[in-house]
Motif scaffolding. Sequence first.
Motif, PDB file in Angstrom:
ATOM      1  N   PHE A 130       0.868  -1.177   0.000  1.00  0.00           N
ATOM      2  CA  PHE A 130       0.000   0.000   0.000  1.00  0.00           C
ATOM      3  C   PHE A 130       0.910   1.234   0.000  1.00  0.00           C
ATOM      4  CE2 PHE A 130      -4.360  -1.484   1.603  1.00  0.00           C
ATOM      5  CZ  PHE A 130      -4.146  -2.800   1.231  1.00  0.00           C
ATOM      6  N   LYS A 132       1.157   5.481  -0.335  1.00  0.00           N
ATOM      7  CA  LYS A 132       0.494   6.779  -0.301  1.00  0.00           C
ATOM      8  C   LYS A 132       1.421   7.779  -0.994  1.00  0.00           C
ATOM      9  CE  LYS A 132      -2.330   9.498   2.759  1.00  0.00           C
ATOM     10  NZ  LYS A 132      -2.837   9.635   4.108  1.00  0.00           N
ATOM     11  N   LYS A 135      -1.612   9.644  -5.191  1.00  0.00           N
ATOM     12  CA  LYS A 135      -2.865   8.915  -4.980  1.00  0.00           C
ATOM     13  C   LYS A 135      -2.534   7.743  -4.056  1.00  0.00           C
ATOM     14  CE  LYS A 135      -4.928   9.629  -9.616  1.00  0.00           C
ATOM     15  NZ  LYS A 135      -4.685  11.005  -9.644  1.00  0.00           N
ATOM     16  N   LYS A 136      -3.558   7.003  -3.665  1.00  0.00           N
ATOM     17  CA  LYS A 136      -3.330   5.786  -2.884  1.00  0.00           C
ATOM     18  C   LYS A 136      -3.242   4.614  -3.861  1.00  0.00           C
ATOM     19  CE  LYS A 136      -6.041   7.392   1.027  1.00  0.00           C
ATOM     20  NZ  LYS A 136      -7.297   7.115   1.750  1.00  0.00           N
ATOM     21  N   TYR A 175      -9.209   0.726   0.108  1.00  0.00           N
ATOM     22  CA  TYR A 175      -8.109   1.667   0.315  1.00  0.00           C
ATOM     23  C   TYR A 175      -7.701   2.391  -0.971  1.00  0.00           C
ATOM     24  CZ  TYR A 175      -3.379   3.418   1.044  1.00  0.00           C
ATOM     25  OH  TYR A 175      -2.268   4.223   1.099  1.00  0.00           O
ATOM     26  N   ALA A 176      -7.608   1.672  -2.059  1.00  0.00           N
ATOM     27  CA  ALA A 176      -6.896   2.143  -3.246  1.00  0.00           C
ATOM     28  C   ALA A 176      -7.667   3.121  -4.111  1.00  0.00           C
ATOM     29  CB  ALA A 176      -6.499   0.941  -4.107  1.00  0.00           C
TER      30      ALA A 176
END
Length: 191
Positions: A130, A132, A135-136, A175-176
């Motif tokens: 993941f 950051k 963008k995520k 999350y993404a």
Amino acid sequence: MIKLDVLAIGSLQRDENGKVFDAHSSSVLIRTDERMIVVDTSTHYMRPAIKTAFKQIGVFPKDVDTVVLTHCHFDHVGNNGMFENADILIHPDECDAVESAKPLDVDKEIVTGVKIVHTPGHTKGSISVFVKADKKYVIAGDAIPKYGNYERMVPPAINTDEGLALESLKMITKYADVIVPGHDPPFLVNR
């Protein structure tokens, strides 16, 4: 600032019975102020594409200090030897399957903005990265192998636990903003 570069876009071919006969994973470079991280090294077949991408970016494989493997399947680990100065990190459950790999701390940042998240289901020790940045991003490995898995919200066909695989897929999509799947081009998540 964190930068992501897709070094190679993965692919996955199945025969008329659905059996995989050709697979090459995506490979991604994450550049931070402190680290140069490659996530998945793909197959030997993808080596020319990865080398070309490095030349275009202006970075050398010897500059990479960390390789993170989403899991130990052959189509994700074939170019580990390109990164002679890198520590190779993988989930503790899969460490024995990859030569000279070290176990990584799961659900922790390895550098600010880059977190390793356990996303089991495809394999017991599958992880995703993941990130950051602007963008995520999630570099999902085979937790989301193809865009179609996301589009239909179905776990990977090859899995050790279908329920866990579906939970991992949902966690990633929650999350993404952008997902880099294991075997397809990156795509935006629809909100």
